[in-house]
Design a protein around this motif. Structure first.
Motif, PDB file in Angstrom:
ATOM      1  N   GLY A 147       6.229  -5.853  -4.742  1.00  0.00           N
ATOM      2  CA  GLY A 147       5.914  -7.205  -4.318  1.00  0.00           C
ATOM      3  C   GLY A 147       6.606  -7.544  -2.998  1.00  0.00           C
ATOM      4  O   GLY A 147       5.998  -8.146  -2.105  1.00  0.00           O
ATOM      5  N   VAL A 148       7.864  -7.132  -2.880  1.00  0.00           N
ATOM      6  CA  VAL A 148       8.592  -7.378  -1.637  1.00  0.00           C
ATOM      7  C   VAL A 148       7.870  -6.695  -0.475  1.00  0.00           C
ATOM      8  O   VAL A 148       7.684  -7.286   0.608  1.00  0.00           O
ATOM      9  N   LEU A 149       7.418  -5.478  -0.710  1.00  0.00           N
ATOM     10  CA  LEU A 149       6.701  -4.762   0.342  1.00  0.00           C
ATOM     11  C   LEU A 149       5.379  -5.450   0.656  1.00  0.00           C
ATOM     12  O   LEU A 149       4.993  -5.611   1.814  1.00  0.00           O
ATOM     13  N   TYR A 150       4.703  -5.868  -0.393  1.00  0.00           N
ATOM     14  CA  TYR A 150       3.382  -6.462  -0.207  1.00  0.00           C
ATOM     15  C   TYR A 150       3.490  -7.773   0.573  1.00  0.00           C
ATOM     16  O   TYR A 150       2.656  -8.076   1.423  1.00  0.00           O
ATOM     17  N   GLU A 151       4.539  -8.511   0.282  1.00  0.00           N
ATOM     18  CA  GLU A 151       4.777  -9.760   1.014  1.00  0.00           C
ATOM     19  C   GLU A 151       4.784  -9.514   2.519  1.00  0.00           C
ATOM     20  O   GLU A 151       4.375 -10.364   3.296  1.00  0.00           O
ATOM     21  N   ARG A 152       5.291  -8.347   2.897  1.00  0.00           N
ATOM     22  CA  ARG A 152       5.466  -8.083   4.321  1.00  0.00           C
ATOM     23  C   ARG A 152       4.274  -7.371   4.924  1.00  0.00           C
ATOM     24  O   ARG A 152       3.907  -7.628   6.068  1.00  0.00           O
ATOM     25  N   ALA A 153       3.676  -6.480   4.161  1.00  0.00           N
ATOM     26  CA  ALA A 153       2.615  -5.658   4.746  1.00  0.00           C
ATOM     27  C   ALA A 153       1.223  -6.123   4.339  1.00  0.00           C
ATOM     28  O   ALA A 153       0.248  -5.801   4.999  1.00  0.00           O
ATOM     29  N   HIS A 154       1.130  -6.846   3.255  1.00  0.00           N
ATOM     30  CA  HIS A 154      -0.164  -7.267   2.716  1.00  0.00           C
ATOM     31  C   HIS A 154      -1.080  -6.094   2.435  1.00  0.00           C
ATOM     32  O   HIS A 154      -2.302  -6.177   2.591  1.00  0.00           O
ATOM     33  N   THR A 155      -0.477  -5.009   2.076  1.00  0.00           N
ATOM     34  CA  THR A 155      -1.253  -3.874   1.613  1.00  0.00           C
ATOM     35  C   THR A 155      -0.386  -3.109   0.640  1.00  0.00           C
ATOM     36  O   THR A 155       0.840  -3.228   0.665  1.00  0.00           O
ATOM     37  N   ARG A 156      -1.036  -2.351  -0.226  1.00  0.00           N
ATOM     38  CA  ARG A 156      -0.271  -1.529  -1.160  1.00  0.00           C
ATOM     39  C   ARG A 156      -0.530  -0.064  -0.914  1.00  0.00           C
ATOM     40  O   ARG A 156      -0.141   0.784  -1.686  1.00  0.00           O
ATOM     41  N   ASP A 157      -1.232   0.201   0.187  1.00  0.00           N
ATOM     42  CA  ASP A 157      -1.588   1.571   0.499  1.00  0.00           C
ATOM     43  C   ASP A 157      -0.356   2.301   1.022  1.00  0.00           C
ATOM     44  O   ASP A 157       0.271   1.870   1.984  1.00  0.00           O
ATOM     45  N   MET A 158      -0.015   3.418   0.383  1.00  0.00           N
ATOM     46  CA  MET A 158       1.212   4.099   0.765  1.00  0.00           C
ATOM     47  C   MET A 158       1.160   4.586   2.203  1.00  0.00           C
ATOM     48  O   MET A 158       2.182   4.690   2.872  1.00  0.00           O
ATOM     49  N   ASP A 159      -0.052   4.881   2.687  1.00  0.00           N
ATOM     50  CA  ASP A 159      -0.161   5.386   4.048  1.00  0.00           C
ATOM     51  C   ASP A 159       0.263   4.344   5.086  1.00  0.00           C
ATOM     52  O   ASP A 159       0.563   4.677   6.219  1.00  0.00           O
ATOM     53  N   ALA A 160       0.279   3.083   4.661  1.00  0.00           N
ATOM     54  CA  ALA A 160       0.604   2.027   5.615  1.00  0.00           C
ATOM     55  C   ALA A 160       2.111   1.884   5.802  1.00  0.00           C
ATOM     56  O   ALA A 160       2.546   1.105   6.625  1.00  0.00           O
ATOM     57  N   PHE A 161       2.872   2.600   4.997  1.00  0.00           N
ATOM     58  CA  PHE A 161       4.317   2.449   5.078  1.00  0.00           C
ATOM     59  C   PHE A 161       4.952   3.698   5.686  1.00  0.00           C
ATOM     60  O   PHE A 161       4.284   4.683   5.973  1.00  0.00           O
ATOM     61  N   GLY A 162       6.239   3.661   5.814  1.00  0.00           N
ATOM     62  CA  GLY A 162       6.979   4.787   6.354  1.00  0.00           C
ATOM     63  C   GLY A 162       8.203   4.242   7.055  1.00  0.00           C
ATOM     64  O   GLY A 162       8.103   3.303   7.847  1.00  0.00           O
ATOM     65  N   GLY A 163       9.352   4.803   6.708  1.00  0.00           N
ATOM     66  CA  GLY A 163      10.575   4.394   7.373  1.00  0.00           C
ATOM     67  C   GLY A 163      11.089   3.029   6.988  1.00  0.00           C
ATOM     68  O   GLY A 163      11.888   2.430   7.722  1.00  0.00           O
ATOM     69  N   VAL A 164      10.684   2.526   5.862  1.00  0.00           N
ATOM     70  CA  VAL A 164      11.152   1.208   5.440  1.00  0.00           C
ATOM     71  C   VAL A 164      12.674   1.204   5.293  1.00  0.00           C
ATOM     72  O   VAL A 164      13.334   0.205   5.567  1.00  0.00           O
ATOM     73  N   ALA A 165      13.218   2.349   4.904  1.00  0.00           N
ATOM     74  CA  ALA A 165      14.664   2.412   4.685  1.00  0.00           C
ATOM     75  C   ALA A 165      15.428   2.119   5.965  1.00  0.00           C
ATOM     76  O   ALA A 165      16.552   1.625   5.923  1.00  0.00           O
ATOM     77  N   ARG A 166      14.817   2.412   7.103  1.00  0.00           N
ATOM     78  CA  ARG A 166      15.508   2.137   8.375  1.00  0.00           C
ATOM     79  C   ARG A 166      15.501   0.646   8.661  1.00  0.00           C
ATOM     80  O   ARG A 166      16.484   0.076   9.128  1.00  0.00           O
ATOM     81  N   VAL A 167      14.371   0.006   8.342  1.00  0.00           N
ATOM     82  CA  VAL A 167      14.222  -1.406   8.699  1.00  0.00           C
ATOM     83  C   VAL A 167      14.904  -2.303   7.677  1.00  0.00           C
ATOM     84  O   VAL A 167      15.439  -3.350   8.012  1.00  0.00           O
ATOM     85  N   MET A 168      14.830  -1.928   6.410  1.00  0.00           N
ATOM     86  CA  MET A 168      15.395  -2.767   5.346  1.00  0.00           C
ATOM     87  C   MET A 168      16.371  -1.944   4.523  1.00  0.00           C
ATOM     88  O   MET A 168      16.067  -1.575   3.390  1.00  0.00           O
ATOM     89  N   PRO A 169      17.541  -1.666   5.065  1.00  0.00           N
ATOM     90  CA  PRO A 169      18.439  -0.719   4.370  1.00  0.00           C
ATOM     91  C   PRO A 169      18.904  -1.207   3.001  1.00  0.00           C
ATOM     92  O   PRO A 169      18.941  -0.427   2.047  1.00  0.00           O
ATOM     93  N   THR A 170      19.230  -2.484   2.899  1.00  0.00           N
ATOM     94  CA  THR A 170      19.724  -2.978   1.608  1.00  0.00           C
ATOM     95  C   THR A 170      18.635  -2.857   0.554  1.00  0.00           C
ATOM     96  O   THR A 170      18.866  -2.423  -0.574  1.00  0.00           O
ATOM     97  N   PHE A 171      17.459  -3.253   0.975  1.00  0.00           N
ATOM     98  CA  PHE A 171      16.320  -3.163   0.077  1.00  0.00           C
ATOM     99  C   PHE A 171      16.104  -1.721  -0.353  1.00  0.00           C
ATOM    100  O   PHE A 171      15.874  -1.425  -1.541  1.00  0.00           O
ATOM    101  N   ALA A 172      16.207  -0.819   0.593  1.00  0.00           N
ATOM    102  CA  ALA A 172      15.997   0.586   0.268  1.00  0.00           C
ATOM    103  C   ALA A 172      17.042   1.069  -0.728  1.00  0.00           C
ATOM    104  O   ALA A 172      16.726   1.802  -1.676  1.00  0.00           O
ATOM    105  N   ALA A 173      18.271   0.628  -0.535  1.00  0.00           N
ATOM    106  CA  ALA A 173      19.326   1.060  -1.447  1.00  0.00           C
ATOM    107  C   ALA A 173      19.035   0.565  -2.862  1.00  0.00           C
ATOM    108  O   ALA A 173      19.100   1.326  -3.839  1.00  0.00           O
ATOM    109  N   LEU A 174      18.667  -0.717  -2.960  1.00  0.00           N
ATOM    110  CA  LEU A 174      18.354  -1.261  -4.280  1.00  0.00           C
ATOM    111  C   LEU A 174      17.141  -0.539  -4.867  1.00  0.00           C
ATOM    112  O   LEU A 174      17.084  -0.239  -6.065  1.00  0.00           O
ATOM    113  N   SER A 175      16.180  -0.236  -4.008  1.00  0.00           N
ATOM    114  CA  SER A 175      14.988   0.452  -4.482  1.00  0.00           C
ATOM    115  C   SER A 175      15.342   1.797  -5.095  1.00  0.00           C
ATOM    116  O   SER A 175      14.802   2.191  -6.122  1.00  0.00           O
TER     117      SER A 175
END
Lengths: 496, 617, 470, 101, 178
Positions: free
Chosen positions: A343-371
């Motif tokens: 949901g957090v990802l969808y809020e930002r990208a408005h897509t759930r397609d995995m191809d649309a993502f990449g490198g989220v850990a760099r942009v949202m490190p805390t989120f990535a850690a919790l993930s």
């Protein structure tokens, strides 16, 4: 402890729903009131959890009242070691889901919150009801709010998914309703405690009707196809509740009713359910692997995880059953958290397609850690809650038949495969330009995730409070199944 | 005291993980290094206590009851005995050196505190693994080190190769872990306990009634399968070469010195169980170890990536250790484990220094002539390589000698393989050293130089240990390690005398390898080995075979299940039913024509049917 | 033979109100004063309701009995009439149909239903049935200038007369066998072919009124064409009368012939549930959809008849009461809507309702949930009773058909409820202010929820019927 | 009673059937309606016959009521018919099918 | 005598019945109906129902059929069944269904209990019927008056020209304009 606590727990969200319905349409106010409301059952459930006597098998707190005296149907709530963890989970997940998705829904906020609160009452009621008709009422009352939650606030194919969800579950539950009616005719009561001592006819058919209803809800392969659609299309909070709690209603039903009321049949049918559980574990994991949609992946992972619960339930020994119970809680926390992440990802990208993502850990490190915490909890890494539950299930399965345990252990491998695949594609890799603009984790999202992660660690590192509260109930249930089965010959009963 | 050994690095990880960003680089490094140093000092103190008591009883510290349902009750508990002490010392000792080295190596990295968080967490996890008092706690550590390995391999997660390598490591490990879990279940099913002391008690003296019990054999095999995953043995070794995507200090610590030895540790930990399981050690562990040793060594010959050479070398050396375990020489395995930790860590740190100096270049074809510009690194690498090759009097010689001796006593075939491996090992070690350090500099404009002190001093420490660490187990020094581990492995297995023809042959073979390596590459050329060379470069085709036989079919199966079965059949069945209903609905609607007379006919038809029923009844 | 008219006071009250509306219409002009008719109607039926509630058992000749079954169903009919009048008022004013005749016809039809459920004689039943039906034919055509309304009226009338004729032949046959049309004589008759045929034809006639398949085909057309408030009223009142009469004739009078008629009624019930629910599935016209739903519900009600037991009877009575509340409400919501100056009757017309009238949308959702049979609404409790009765009677297959069709019905009920929450509203669709209908809707929704959450009192009340049948 | 009751009853059945056939086959609403009247008369014949058979007057009273009902039906029905005719200029029931599906 | 009366009346009524169903002109149908009604009145006499026979003639023949004829005139009914019908003559349905119905009814009436009971002397007279009507059947008799009221209301509602309403008249359903 006063028995009205149970009613208060169940109906305080309903009162909140009424309050929210009456308040003016100021979204912030409504959200605040809704969240404060959900803290009430949380406090009450916490108190129940705290007060629970250890080592006592039966229902240690019950509440009785007349409901439909004309036909001898009562209002009967009760809590024991089997329902308590689920009540606690429910009371915990609702505020977390509400906080985590604070302003994810921006249209018709009032309706949304009212439905969520109604849903909470229904779910809590399902877990606490001790009269079969009351149980059924709560069971079905879950459907309508969920239908609207998916149908109104879901994504593109929401109408289809909502209806599919409804039709599948309803198809099973009407059979259960017939079985309940049959039980009533045979015994003249629908009081769970009275039924325990009653001589039940045509157990095979009754068991089958109940089991089908629950199996659809769980969902057990091959009755699971409503789930990916419903999970995927639902709004985030809906997915969290759907995966975290509604599926548990099925597994809870299997334990509470199928095992307890029809122990002989349950024993006879156990191999079938174990097989379906194991198939579900492997099949769900295998199908999850190639899903391009993050939410669908998580949804199929639920199929896999719930397979463990069913397996644990039907190995019919204390470790398996305790593991299954704990795994219900664990799955609620972990998969709830997974959906929150998506949901957090969808809020930002408005897509759930995995191809649309990449490198989220760099942009949202805390989120990535919790993930990562959540992902590894879902992958049952030791130290997280998932491990404790899965290990107990495997232990139970091993005692029943090592081959089941070996097959189920394969699911442990597969869960790592698809989850890490997801992590690699979404969080790792070069940062995509779209991802670069993602807003950092917001405080309410972080708070919800931290709460879940803390729960993950609590149960992972110190599950004693949970296990101890259900141990006695589990043992007595196992004994009941074993002793009845010895006394009477197992079989599929007679015709109704 | 024992829990604190774990708690210190864990606390370091927590501090760095939660507030690392605010501590600054200096603060972060201080916290991380001091935590490990503290753990090391505590370990030393605890070990001294252990050495002081001649029986060296296992000391168990119970923290709390962890998982308990009915007759299954497991506590979170740590155990301090010679084996855990040895491993704890290696982990914290080498770990401390590598922490210090990392301060220099990672100085420029933006994710500095994340790195040290992971590294501290790894040390804590590894300590949980070695200190666990029962199989389940061990398994917690076992999985957590896997997690840390995953995180550190994929530390530079923006590189797709790194992210993929991390996942591969975790997944391949998980295959072993699944077997491990079932192994744990088997142990419990058989013995009703997972406590090591209980297991030892029940299976002491060769296992008693349970000796050779099929369940026990199965358990041993499953646990060994777990060990092959973590310790990168055939057939699950494939993740380790890819793991070199991680930062080099990580390779040194995790993928050379400590984590990968967890499998060896596991077998040692459950030594009575393996002994009681009958033929498993001889028939499975030793052959697997030997085969892995030779196989990996041969592949190392044809690698150009310096770190990959070292990775295959690690696999090969771990094979040695399993060979030793299989041959019944537990102490030899652990002796080699210790020396290997020294010299392989040294080799990796030297390689790291090289990379540090030449801007990440690691391809042996683009290196060369570093001998003069980087004397300390050169020294470290050569000492490490010679130790690896088993050239006396370096530490590797002593431990390898023990293993060869045990192999000879065990089975001739195994011994031959071990000797062959010894030759190949010396060959590739020399090859790597020659290609990297001799000849002319590959890039005349570059000015590589030895690393800063933070990286230099740990190397110095490891040079000393690699050179003189042999005293720990060598016969001439009274074999202190053997004595230390005696309560566990007992006295059986004749000690190597390190004399006579046997040693001469071994040393000759090693020297021959060195000479051959030198001769073949003295002009920085690669001898053409023909098809053999290509096979070696392609790791005998194993990776490709896996891809064909496992990865691709798995993906295809998943695709098939998702598209054909789930969407195509299971869901279709449900929607087919829905379609049927909808079609029936459409049919029913066509009856409603709007014509009154037809409706009347319907009413009449109903009445007639009613008549018919009563006539026919 | 002197007559004690006291047992007839309820009917007389309603008749009086209808006369007031008829006669007063001639004299009274002005919209404010014309409010007197609905008020008088509601007051009259309320008074009648109280009288019925307080009435004891009394036989009125051999034709009419004031007994528990009759009282119960009369009370339902009166409640339906009251809400039906409330729902009508705003609509009639808006469409220029606000004439005293409307109220008079509703009240006369109610009297017909009241007599029908209490009649102890087939001949009297016939007369009462016509008293029920003829006003309905006129009500269907009450929107005089609408072709659709006219057509509805014509179809209803022609088919209704046809069915009445069939019923009448059935009465003749029964008379031929028993020598009397009194139910008391019928109760003593042995099974014979003419008797069964006669009963069968009676079932056809009553089945027609209740919209039982295959005698149902008029219902969708009539419901679509007739003015909404009239539909709301007729869809319930006709069922109360017809099902009440069926209960009285079959389980209450000829239980000894159960084996003869049970399979037939069960088959009719199953066919009705199947056809009704399937046909509703793809409807885009809301009135038609609700019409088919009312067909389907005839099937559910017939379960109670087919069960032939005490439980069946009281379950059917319970369900009739519940059905009244939810069906009136469902149609009632439509009286709030208008598209392009005329009735809004498409499902899509509901769009945006939730935004413009949240209460109406919520009530509509409640009605749909109840029609589906979802807890915690009254529809669920009623269905549970009916299913239980079916199982008790050994009609497992019928119960299975019932639950299966209930599942199918989810699709269209929920779609309708869901549409009300979608936006934006369709062009030209307006939500109107309708305070009278609002009261009616509130009553229906309240009853639907109340009888679902606290079914106890209504259940005991319905059970009294069965207790006094013997 | 020289002619057996069954003869009357058979006649009544035949007339009734004729009526139903008329309802099914005729398109003119008026004729269709008359067919229904025919059916009612057939019923009446049966009632009268059966009253004779049972020697009680219930049957004859039934006829009385049927007659009244028929009269009212005719009034109502013809009102509807005339009304429709005035606005649509047809009494062909096959053309009255706006409502269907 | 009775046989002859029966035979003639039965034949005439059947012929009338066929006429009602088969006539092309509504007027002919109405006249055929009149024939049926008349024949039935005769039959009623043979069945000791003199009151009903009279009533039949007065009410049915005198009022109802006349009403039909009026309406036929009013609608200046032409033979309407010229255009093709969507459902055809429906003979294919009507004949088998009618045959089955007839067979069923006949079988049923033949199995009714036979009569032969002695009739009281005043059976079927106006007085006898009237006495019953105003005692046992008083209630339905009163209800029948309600029915007549309904008939009147129907005629008023459907027959009167619309009273000028305050709002312009609206049709009740939306689709017909389309």
């Amino acid at each position: 402890m006063p028995s009205w606590v149970l009613s208060a727990t169940v109906f305080s969200p309903l009162a909140g729903a009424v309050l929210v319905a009456l308040l003016p349409r100021r979204d912030g106010l409504l959200r605040t009131v809704a969240i404060l409301t959900t803290l009430l059952p949380l406090a009450l459930a916490g108190w129940l959890f705290w007060q629970a006597p250890l080592g006592e098998a039966g229902f240690w707190l019950t509440e009785r009242g007349l409901w439909v005296p004309a036909v001898g149907i009562g209002y009967h709530l009760g809590v024991d070691g089997i329902s308590l963890p689920l009540v606690a989970l429910t009371a915990f997940l609702f505020p977390v889901a509400l906080v985590g998705t604070w302003d994810a829904v921006r249209t018709r906020v009032k309706e949304y919150l009212v439905l969520l609160l109604l849903l909470e009452t229904a779910v809590l009621g399902t877990f606490l009801a001790l009269d079969l008709l009351l149980f059924y009422v709560f069971w079905e009352a879950v459907l309508v709010p969920m239908y609207f939650l998916i149908g109104l606030w879901g994504s593109e194919r929401r109408a289809y998914a909502a209806l599919k969800f409804f039709l599948f579950t309803m198809a099973g539950s009407v059979l259960m309703l017939l079985a309940i009616a049959g039980l009533y005719l045979a015994t003249g009561t629908l009081d769970f405690l009275r039924l325990l001592g009653a001589e039940l006819p045509a157990q095979g058919w009754l068991f089958a009707a109940f089991a089908v209803a629950f199996a659809i809800k769980v969902p057990l392969f091959p009755l699971h196809t409503w789930l990916p659609d419903a999970h995927t299309e639902a709004p985030t909070a809906g997915s969290v509740i759907l995966a975290g709690l509604l599926l548990k209603m099925g597994t809870y039903g299997l334990v509470r009713f199928c095992l307890t009321l029809f122990p002989e049949v349950a024993r006879a049918a156990a191999p079938l359910f174990m097989a379906l559980g194991v198939v579900g574990i492997l099949y769900g994991a295998a199908v999850a692997y190639t899903q391009p949609d993050v939410k669908r992946l998580v949804a199929y992972s639920s199929v896999s995880h719930l397979g463990f619960v069913v397996l644990g339930t039907f190995v019919l020994n204390p470790q398996g059953l305790a593991g299954a119970l704990l795994q219900m809680v664990n799955h609620g926390i972990s998969t709830g958290a997974l959906f929150l992440l998506v949901g957090v990802l969808y809020e930002r990208a408005h897509t759930r397609d995995m191809d649309a993502f990449g490198g989220v850990a760099r942009v949202m490190p805390t989120f990535a850690a919790l993930s990562l915490f959540v992902v590894f909890s879902s992958a049952a890494l030791p130290g997280t809650n998932g491990f404790v539950g899965e290990f107990l299930v495997l232990l139970g399965a091993f005692r029943k038949d090592p081959r089941w345990a070996a097959l189920a252990a394969g699911g442990v491998i597969l869960s790592a495969v698809y989850l890490l695949w997801m992590v690699q594609r979404v969080y790792f890799g070069p940062v995509r330009p779209e991802v670069r603009t993602f807003a950092p984790l917001r405080p309410h999202e972080g708070a919800a995730l931290v709460a879940l992660v803390l729960a993950v660690l609590w149960i992972g590192l110190y599950p004693r409070p949970w296990l101890a509260r259900s141990e006695a109930a589990v043992q007595s249930l196992v004994q009941r199944v074993a002793s009845v089965a010895e006394a009477a010959s197992p079989g599929w009963g007679g015709r109704p | 005291m024992v829990p604190w050994i774990v708690a210190l690095p864990l606390a370091g990880a927590l501090v760095n993980g939660l507030v690392g960003g605010r501590l600054g680089r200096r603060g972060t490094s201080l916290v991380a290094c001091l935590a490990v140093l503290g753990a090391f000092l505590l370990s030393v103190a605890a070990t001294q206590a252990l050495v002081a008591s001649p029986e060296r009883p296992a000391q168990v510290v119970r923290l709390f009851e962890w998982i308990a349902v009915a007759d299954f009750r497991i506590s979170a508990a740590f155990q301090w005995d010679p084996l855990s002490a040895l491993l704890a010392l290696v982990v914290t000792g080498v770990g401390f050196l590598i922490h210090v080295y990392s301060v220099g190596y990672m100085a420029e990295d933006p994710d500095y505190s994340r790195y040290f968080t992971y590294l501290n967490l790894f040390v804590a996890s590894m300590l949980v693994l070695v200190l666990g008092a029962n199989l389940l706690v061990l398994f917690v550590g076992w999985e957590l080190v896997g997690l840390c390995s995953y995180l550190l391999i994929g530390f530079w997660f923006e590189r797709p190769t790194a992210a993929a390598a991390g996942r591969k490591a975790f997944v391949v490990n998980r295959i072993g872990d699944a077997a491990f879990v079932v192994g744990i279940l088997s142990v419990w099913g058989l013995l009703g306990t997972l406590e090591f002391r209980e297991i030892w008690r029940l299976l002491g003296e060769g296992g008693g009634a349970l000796r050779g019990h099929p369940g026990l054999v199965a358990a041993a095999l499953l646990l060994f399968a777990g060990a092959t995953g973590k310790s990168a043995q055939l057939p699950l070794y494939v993740w380790l070469p890819d793991a070199m995507e991680g930062p080099t200090p990580v390779s040194a610590l995790i993928h050379a010195a400590t984590m990968v030895t967890a499998g060896v540790f596991l077998v040692g930990r459950l030594w009575p169980l393996f002994e009681a399981a009958g033929p498993v050690l001889a028939a499975v562990v030793a052959p697997v170890g030997a085969a892995t040793a030779l196989f990996a060594a041969s592949v190392a010959v044809a690698q150009y990536d310096l770190k990959r050479v070292l990775a295959y070398s690690t696999i090969s050396q771990l094979g040695y250790m399993f060979l030793a375990l299989g041959a019944g020489a537990g102490h030899a395995a652990f002796f080699h484990l210790t020396t290997h930790a020294f010299f392989k860590a040294l080799l990796f740190l030297a390689a790291g220094s090289v990379m540090h100096a030449v801007h990440g270049q690691i391809d042996l074809r683009h290196l060369g002539g570093l001998r003069r510009s980087m004397p300390l690194t050169f020294l470290g690498f050569v000492v490490g390589a010679l130790s690896l090759s088993g050239i006396p009097p370096l530490s590797g010689f002593w431990s390898k000698e023990e293993i060869l001796h045990a192999a000879r006593a065990h089975a001739a075939g195994i011994w031959v393989v071990a000797m062959a491996t010894s030759f190949v090992t010396a060959y590739y070690a020399t090859r790597a050293a020659v290609l990297a350090f001799w000849g002319e500099p590959a890039d005349p404009h570059a000015h590589p130089h030895d690393p800063p002190p933070a990286m230099a001093w740990p190397m110095v420490g490891l040079v000393v240990l690699s050179a003189f660490g042999g005293f720990l187990g060598a016969q001439w020094a009274g074999a202190p390690l053997r004595a230390f581990l005696q309560p566990l492995f007992g006295d059986h297995g004749e000690a190597s005398s390190v004399a006579g023809a046997e040693v001469a042959v071994a040393v000759a073979v090693a020297l021959a390898g060195v000479v051959a390596g030198w001769w073949a590459h003295r002009a920085r050329q690669e001898p053409d080995l023909g098809p053999l060379g290509r096979a070696l470069a392609a790791q005998w085709g194993v990776e490709a075979a896996y891809h064909r036989a496992v990865v691709r079919p798995a993906k295809a199966l998943s695709q098939l299940l998702a598209e054909r079965v789930d969407a195509g059949a299971v869901d279709r069945a449900a929607s087919g039913l829905a379609d049927l209903v909808v079609r029936a609905a459409a049919a029913v609607r066509t009856w409603q024509t709007g014509n009154v007379r037809q409706y009347a006919a319907g009413v009449l038809a109903g009445a007639v049917v009613l008549f018919a029923y009563w006539v026919l009844r | 033979m002197s007559l004690d008219l006291r047992p007839l006071f309820p009917e007389l009250a309603v008749v009086a109100a209808s006369l007031v509306a008829l006669v007063g219409d001639v004299f009274v002009r002005g919209p404010r004063a014309r409010m007197a008719w609905p008020v008088a109607g509601v007051v009259a039926v309320s008074v009648a309701g109280v009288l019925v509630w307080r009435a004891g058992d009394a036989a009125f000749g051999s034709l009419y009995a004031r007994d528990a079954l009759g009282n119960a169903l009369q009370a339902v009919a009166l409640a339906v009439a009251a809400v039906g009048l409330l729902l009508a008022r705003d609509y009639l004013v808006r469409t220029g149909l606000d004439r005293g005749e409307y109220y008079a016809l509703v009240l006369l039809s109610t009297v017909g239903a009241m007599l029908m459920v209490a009649s102890q004689d087939l001949l009297f039943l016939f007369v009462a049935l016509e008293t029920l039906s003829l006003p309905l034919y006129v009500l269907a055509g009450f929107a005089r200038d609408s072709h659709r309304s006219q057509e509805a009226s014509l179809k209803y009338f022609l088919l209704g007369s046809f069915a009445s004729a069939l019923l009448l032949y059935g009465v003749a046959l029964v008379y031929g066998v028993a020598g009397s049309t009194a139910l008391s004589r019928l109760a003593e008759a042995d099974a014979s072919f003419p008797l069964l045929v006669g009963l069968g034809l009676v079932v056809v006639g009553l089945g027609f009124k209740a919209a039982v398949v295959p005698f149902h085909a008029w219902a969708p057309d009539v419901y679509e064409g007739a003015p909404v408030p009239a539909v709301a009223f007729m869809s319930v009142v006709a069922k109360v009368g017809a099902v009440g009469a069926l209960l009285r004739i079959l389980p209450a009078t000829v239980p000894h012939l159960l084996s003869a008629w049970q399979p037939l009624l069960a088959a009719l019930s199953a066919a009705t549930m199947l056809v009704g629910n399937l046909a509703a599935l793809r409807q885009t016209n809301l009135k038609r959809m609700l019409a088919y739903s009312s067909v389907a519900h005839a099937g559910y009600l017939l379960i109670g008849v087919a069960a032939g037991s005490d439980a069946g009877v009281w379950s059917a009575v319970y369900y009739l009461a519940v059905y009244g509340a939810m069906k009136l409400g469902a149609f009632g919501v439509l009286t709030f809507l208008e598209r392009a100056g005329v009735e809004a009757d498409e499902v899509e017309d509901l769009r945006g309702l939730a935004d413009r009238s949240p209460a109406a949308a919520a009530a509509f959702a409640v009605f749909m949930a109840s029609l589906t049979g979802l807890p915690p609404t009254a529809g669920f409790v009623g269905k549970f009773y009916l299913f239980t009765a079916a199982l008790e009677a050994g009609l497992l297959w019928l119960a299975l058909v019932a639950v299966a069709t209930s599942v199918v019905s989810v699709a269209y009920y929920l779609r309708a409820a869901y549409t009300a929450y979608l936006g934006p509203a369709r062009a030209g669709v307006r939500v109107l202010r309708a305070p009278w209908a609002g009261v009616g809707l509130g009553l229906s929704a309240g009853a639907t929820l109340l009888f679902g959450v606290l079914p106890g009192p209504l259940t005991s009340w319905a059970q009294r019927v069965a207790a006094l049948l013997r | 009673m020289t002619v057996p009751a069954s003869a009357y009853l058979l006649l009544s059945a035949a007339l009734f059937t004729l009526g139903t056939v008329g309802v099914l086959v005729r398109r003119t609403a008026l004729i269709l309606f008359m067919s229904i009247e025919l059916m009612l008369n057939a019923v009446n014949l049966a009632f009268v016959t059966l009253a004779r058979v049972h020697a009680n007057l219930d049957g004859q009273l039934a006829v009385f009521f049927v007659l009244v009902v028929a009269a009212v039906e005719v009034v109502v029905g013809l009102s509807i018919l005339v009304h429709i005719f005035r606005s649509r200029d047809t009494v062909d029931v096959d053309e009255v099918d706006l409502l269907r599906g | 005598m009775e046989v002859l009366l029966f035979a003639v009346s039965a034949a005439l009524s059947l012929a009338g019945g066929v006429g009602v169903v088969a006539a092309r002109q509504p007027v002919h149908s109405a006249l055929s109906l009149l024939l049926v009604l008349g024949s039935l009145a005769v039959l009623y006499l043979t069945l000791a129902a003199e009151f009903l026979a009279v009533l039949q003639v007065i009410v049915y023949a005198g009022a109802i059929v006349v009403l039909f004829l009026f309406v036929i005139m009013l609608l200046h009914a032409r033979p309407p069944e010229s255009r093709p019908s969507p459902v055809g003559g429906q003979w294919g349905l009507a004949v088998p269904l009618g045959a089955a119905l007839w067979a069923g009814l006949s079988y049923a009436v033949l199995r009714l209990p036979a009569g032969g009971r002695e009739l009281p002397p005043e059976f079927g007279t106006t007085e006898a019927v009237g006495r019953e009507l105003f005692s046992r059947f008083l209630l339905p008799f009163e209800v029948a008056s309600l029915l007549l009221l309904v008939g009147i209301v129907a005629a008023v509602v459907l027959g009167s020209s619309p009273a000028p309403p305050s709002v312009p008249p609206r049709s009740a359903s939306g689709r017909e304009e389309a």
